[in-house]
Scaffold this motif. Structure first.
Motif, PDB file in Angstrom:
ATOM      1  N   GLY A 408       0.795  -1.224   0.000  1.00 16.53           N
ATOM      2  CA  GLY A 408       0.000   0.000   0.000  1.00 16.53           C
ATOM      3  C   GLY A 408       0.823   1.267   0.000  1.00 16.53           C
ATOM      4  O   GLY A 408       0.389   2.302   0.507  1.00 16.53           O
ATOM      5  N   TRP A 409       2.027   1.228  -0.603  1.00 24.27           N
ATOM      6  CA  TRP A 409       2.908   2.393  -0.619  1.00 24.27           C
ATOM      7  C   TRP A 409       2.773   3.208  -1.902  1.00 24.27           C
ATOM      8  O   TRP A 409       3.663   3.989  -2.248  1.00 24.27           O
ATOM      9  N   GLN A 410       1.691   3.056  -2.648  1.00 23.91           N
ATOM     10  CA  GLN A 410       1.614   3.642  -3.983  1.00 23.91           C
ATOM     11  C   GLN A 410       1.899   5.137  -4.017  1.00 23.91           C
ATOM     12  O   GLN A 410       2.580   5.628  -4.924  1.00 23.91           O
ATOM     13  N   SER A 411       1.361   5.885  -3.049  1.00 22.31           N
ATOM     14  CA  SER A 411       1.539   7.344  -3.085  1.00 22.31           C
ATOM     15  C   SER A 411       3.004   7.726  -2.917  1.00 22.31           C
ATOM     16  O   SER A 411       3.494   8.659  -3.562  1.00 22.31           O
ATOM     17  N   TYR A 412       3.737   7.003  -2.055  1.00 16.44           N
ATOM     18  CA  TYR A 412       5.155   7.289  -1.857  1.00 16.44           C
ATOM     19  C   TYR A 412       5.948   6.994  -3.128  1.00 16.44           C
ATOM     20  O   TYR A 412       6.818   7.770  -3.538  1.00 16.44           O
ATOM     21  N   VAL A 413       5.648   5.862  -3.753  1.00 14.58           N
ATOM     22  CA  VAL A 413       6.382   5.464  -4.959  1.00 14.58           C
ATOM     23  C   VAL A 413       6.069   6.412  -6.110  1.00 14.58           C
ATOM     24  O   VAL A 413       6.926   6.665  -6.967  1.00 14.58           O
ATOM     25  N   ALA A 414       4.857   6.969  -6.143  1.00 15.75           N
ATOM     26  CA  ALA A 414       4.521   7.946  -7.183  1.00 15.75           C
ATOM     27  C   ALA A 414       5.456   9.154  -7.094  1.00 15.75           C
ATOM     28  O   ALA A 414       5.954   9.643  -8.116  1.00 15.75           O
ATOM     29  N   TRP A 444      19.333   7.512 -24.048  1.00 17.28           N
ATOM     30  CA  TRP A 444      18.920   6.274 -23.377  1.00 17.28           C
ATOM     31  C   TRP A 444      19.764   6.015 -22.128  1.00 17.28           C
ATOM     32  O   TRP A 444      19.247   5.698 -21.064  1.00 17.28           O
ATOM     33  N   ALA A 445      21.093   6.178 -22.247  1.00 14.97           N
ATOM     34  CA  ALA A 445      21.972   5.939 -21.093  1.00 14.97           C
ATOM     35  C   ALA A 445      21.638   6.893 -19.950  1.00 14.97           C
ATOM     36  O   ALA A 445      21.602   6.494 -18.772  1.00 14.97           O
ATOM     37  N   GLY A 446      21.378   8.156 -20.279  1.00 17.02           N
ATOM     38  CA  GLY A 446      21.026   9.128 -19.242  1.00 17.02           C
ATOM     39  C   GLY A 446      19.733   8.771 -18.544  1.00 17.02           C
ATOM     40  O   GLY A 446      19.616   8.891 -17.314  1.00 17.02           O
ATOM     41  N   MET A 447      18.759   8.289 -19.320  1.00 24.16           N
ATOM     42  CA  MET A 447      17.474   7.936 -18.732  1.00 24.16           C
ATOM     43  C   MET A 447      17.563   6.645 -17.918  1.00 24.16           C
ATOM     44  O   MET A 447      16.835   6.471 -16.939  1.00 24.16           O
ATOM     45  N   ILE A 448      18.467   5.742 -18.306  1.00 27.62           N
ATOM     46  CA  ILE A 448      18.670   4.521 -17.507  1.00 27.62           C
ATOM     47  C   ILE A 448      19.348   4.863 -16.183  1.00 27.62           C
ATOM     48  O   ILE A 448      18.879   4.490 -15.100  1.00 27.62           O
ATOM     49  N   LEU A 449      20.470   5.602 -16.272  1.00 30.13           N
ATOM     50  CA  LEU A 449      21.249   5.908 -15.069  1.00 30.13           C
ATOM     51  C   LEU A 449      20.516   6.870 -14.152  1.00 30.13           C
ATOM     52  O   LEU A 449      20.466   6.681 -12.926  1.00 30.13           O
ATOM     53  N   GLY A 450      19.955   7.927 -14.738  1.00 30.67           N
ATOM     54  CA  GLY A 450      19.317   8.951 -13.924  1.00 30.67           C
ATOM     55  C   GLY A 450      17.931   8.588 -13.462  1.00 30.67           C
ATOM     56  O   GLY A 450      17.464   9.074 -12.426  1.00 30.67           O
ATOM     57  N   GLY A 451      17.233   7.719 -14.219  1.00 26.83           N
ATOM     58  CA  GLY A 451      15.857   7.378 -13.879  1.00 26.83           C
ATOM     59  C   GLY A 451      15.696   5.983 -13.324  1.00 26.83           C
ATOM     60  O   GLY A 451      15.501   5.794 -12.122  1.00 26.83           O
ATOM     61  N   THR A 452      15.823   4.977 -14.191  1.00 25.29           N
ATOM     62  CA  THR A 452      15.534   3.597 -13.790  1.00 25.29           C
ATOM     63  C   THR A 452      16.468   3.109 -12.690  1.00 25.29           C
ATOM     64  O   THR A 452      16.025   2.539 -11.694  1.00 25.29           O
ATOM     65  N   ALA A 453      17.785   3.321 -12.869  1.00 30.51           N
ATOM     66  CA  ALA A 453      18.753   2.840 -11.882  1.00 30.51           C
ATOM     67  C   ALA A 453      18.573   3.542 -10.536  1.00 30.51           C
ATOM     68  O   ALA A 453      18.607   2.910  -9.471  1.00 30.51           O
ATOM     69  N   LEU A 454      18.374   4.854 -10.582  1.00 32.25           N
ATOM     70  CA  LEU A 454      18.195   5.624  -9.337  1.00 32.25           C
ATOM     71  C   LEU A 454      16.909   5.204  -8.628  1.00 32.25           C
ATOM     72  O   LEU A 454      16.900   5.017  -7.404  1.00 32.25           O
ATOM     73  N   GLN A 455      15.819   5.053  -9.387  1.00 31.77           N
ATOM     74  CA  GLN A 455      14.553   4.636  -8.779  1.00 31.77           C
ATOM     75  C   GLN A 455      14.664   3.253  -8.164  1.00 31.77           C
ATOM     76  O   GLN A 455      14.160   2.997  -7.075  1.00 31.77           O
ATOM     77  N   THR A 456      15.369   2.346  -8.868  1.00 30.77           N
ATOM     78  CA  THR A 456      15.568   0.995  -8.339  1.00 30.77           C
ATOM     79  C   THR A 456      16.364   1.037  -7.040  1.00 30.77           C
ATOM     80  O   THR A 456      16.029   0.342  -6.067  1.00 30.77           O
ATOM     81  N   LEU A 457      17.406   1.858  -7.003  1.00 28.70           N
ATOM     82  CA  LEU A 457      18.235   1.983  -5.795  1.00 28.70           C
ATOM     83  C   LEU A 457      17.415   2.499  -4.621  1.00 28.70           C
ATOM     84  O   LEU A 457      17.515   1.973  -3.496  1.00 28.70           O
TER      85      LEU A 457
END
Length: 490
Positions: A408-414, A444-457
């Motif tokens: 139930g953490w949807q709002s935080y993850v948003a 693509w590399a910027g969006m992976i490193l700055g977005g997906t990787a950071l969000q995953t971390l």
């Protein structure tokens, strides 16, 4: 029916749900045995979820294939209607329906079976109202697409196709909640079977409408309407006619109570998934603005198609993890939720590493599936490394998002998605693509490193620091708040 009788019947109907009385016994089992038991529970959901998602994705691909035989304009119109118009509200409604993964999953774990049906009816009401609010997107698709810079002829035909897809639009409001309602109580087999029937029906009606009756591009749009409503009526028939005797007891006036709280949770879920769903669409739009972008867009589209097919597997783990975590938290078993998370993450990573290796080994041959152009093949080969790491990251990120949904953490993850994807990822991609002149690879590399990787971390840190027993207590309070006292089953 008395409370103890209902509880006993529930245990008979849902043998995969762990009993409180077995918890101590499970703790004493050795680790391999516990992993085996949890893996069986996980794959009981993952297997059918992969199949149903691949079947649904394939229906869109088949529709585009039939449209491609009609002509380039028809193919472009169907593609834009699917990817821009339908794609927008698909992501939003799918995300809003994921609120049921939290509510139904926790209620099922707590054996408040009656409330599952009430929650689903509330979701139908909220999503149908949302569909009505989104209708202008379909009715005024042509001027909207012209505003985005699409050619007049293409925008006009896409607008006509979009209006013919309005029945598909409303089917989402029923199909998504039905799927999560059944999934939360581990009735995943029926979802796979109905998806198979719908897929076969889609192939038949595509041939009938396009080739036999020669209805043209309108016929291709109508096939999706027909097939998705087959899916809805199949799941609805199973639910209404005895498939869920404990969780479906008929329509209830209670569905109209507590709608505002339900809207808030649904909206948070919708925003959370939309921000993820739109992220890589922005990548394609940014690439399209590069100089001499045709080869780059072709190569990137090939990579995104491959990524889209493989993403069906992590999304199945997203759904399964949400169900397992919600079930365990609803049952008051924080340790069980933690262990389910660990097994799901490790299993998904193993699957991701397998596909990462495949991409790395066959990077020279990936493009041949879609193109014979030497320039496009060379571009795909250069992008394959980024594709491989995107797939590897996607083996972790959706699972952690599933943990968030189950808890139930949807709002935080948003908020996390907004910050990582759009305040860091997109600007970094823009910077690397244009300022440092790295083109599509830089974007693509910027969006992976700055977005997906950071969000995953960030999600990894939150999950590692989670107090699971406290989350179980929150789930208990949440269930009590949302349940009607006269229908308490324990």
């Amino acid at each position: 029916m008395k409370s103890d009788e209902v509880s006993a019947l529930g245990e008979a109907k849902f043998p995969l749900l762990e009993d409180h009385n077995l918890r101590d016994e499970r703790e004493e089992q050795d680790l391999p045995r516990r992993v085996w038991i949890e893996s069986k529970k996980l794959w009981h959901i993952v297997g059918p979820a992969i199949f149903s998602r691949v079947a649904s994705y394939s229906m869109l691909v088949i529709t585009q294939a039939f449209a491609g035989h009609l002509g380039d304009l028809e193919l472009a119109a169907i593609s834009i209607a699917n990817n821009v118009i339908v794609g927008f509200d698909f992501g939003l409604l799918l995300g809003m329906a994921s609120a049921l993964e939290t509510l139904c999953g926790q209620a099922f774990g707590a054996k408040k079976y009656y409330m599952l049906g009430v929650y689903m009816q509330r979701s139908w009401i909220v999503l149908t109202l949302c569909c009505v609010l989104l209708l202008p997107l379909y009715l005024f698709a042509s001027p909207f697409l012209k505003l985005l810079g699409q050619p007049t002829e293409l925008a006009e035909l896409s607008g006509v196709v979009s209006m013919w897809m309005i029945p598909l639009h409303f089917s989402f409001a029923f199909q998504f909640p039905l799927q999560r309602f059944l999934q939360s109580q581990l009735k995943t087999g029926i979802i796979a079977w109905v998806s198979l029937v719908s897929f076969l029906v889609h192939i038949f009606v595509s041939w009938l409408f396009v080739y036999k009756l020669q209805w043209g591009v309108i016929g291709t749009a109508a096939t999706l309407n027909f097939s998705w409503w087959v899916l809805v009526f199949g799941l609805m028939g199973y639910t209404f006619f005895g498939g869920c005797p404990l969780s479906w007891t008929g329509f209830s006036i209670e569905a109209f109570s507590g709608l505002w709280e339900f809207v808030k949770l649904s909206a948070a879920s919708g925003v959370m998934l939309c921000l993820e769903n739109w992220y890589y669409r922005i990548l394609i739009l940014m690439t399209g603005n590069l100089k001499n972008a045709e080869i780059a867009v072709d190569a990137l589209s090939i990579c995104m198609t491959i990524n889209g097919w493989e993403l069906m597997i992590p999304l199945a783990f997203f759904a399964a993890t949400g169900v397992r975590v919600a079930n365990e938290l609803g049952a008051g078993n924080g340790k069980g939720a933690k262990f389910a998370t660990q097994v799901s993450v490790v299993t998904s990573i193993i699957v991701g590493v397998f596909f990462w290796i495949l991409i790395m080994v066959f990077h020279n041959d990936l493009g041949y599936i879609f193109s014979s152009s030497p320039a496009v093949l060379d571009a795909v080969n250069k992008l394959s490394l980024l594709l491989a790491f995107t797939i590897l990251l996607n083996s972790v990120q959706p699972v952690l998002s599933g943990v968030a949904v189950g808890s139930g953490w949807q709002s935080y993850v948003a908020y996390i998605n907004l910050g990582c994807y759009y305040l860091v990822g997109v600007p970094l991609g823009f910077l690397m693509g244009w300022y440092f002149h790295q083109g599509v690879m830089g974007i693509w590399a910027g969006m992976i490193l700055g977005g997906t990787a950071l969000q995953t971390l960030v999600l990894v840190i939150i999950t590692l620091r989670c107090d699971w027993e406290k989350e179980a207590e929150k789930a208990k309070l949440h269930i009590t708040k949302w349940s009607n006292p006269k229908h308490q089953l324990n």
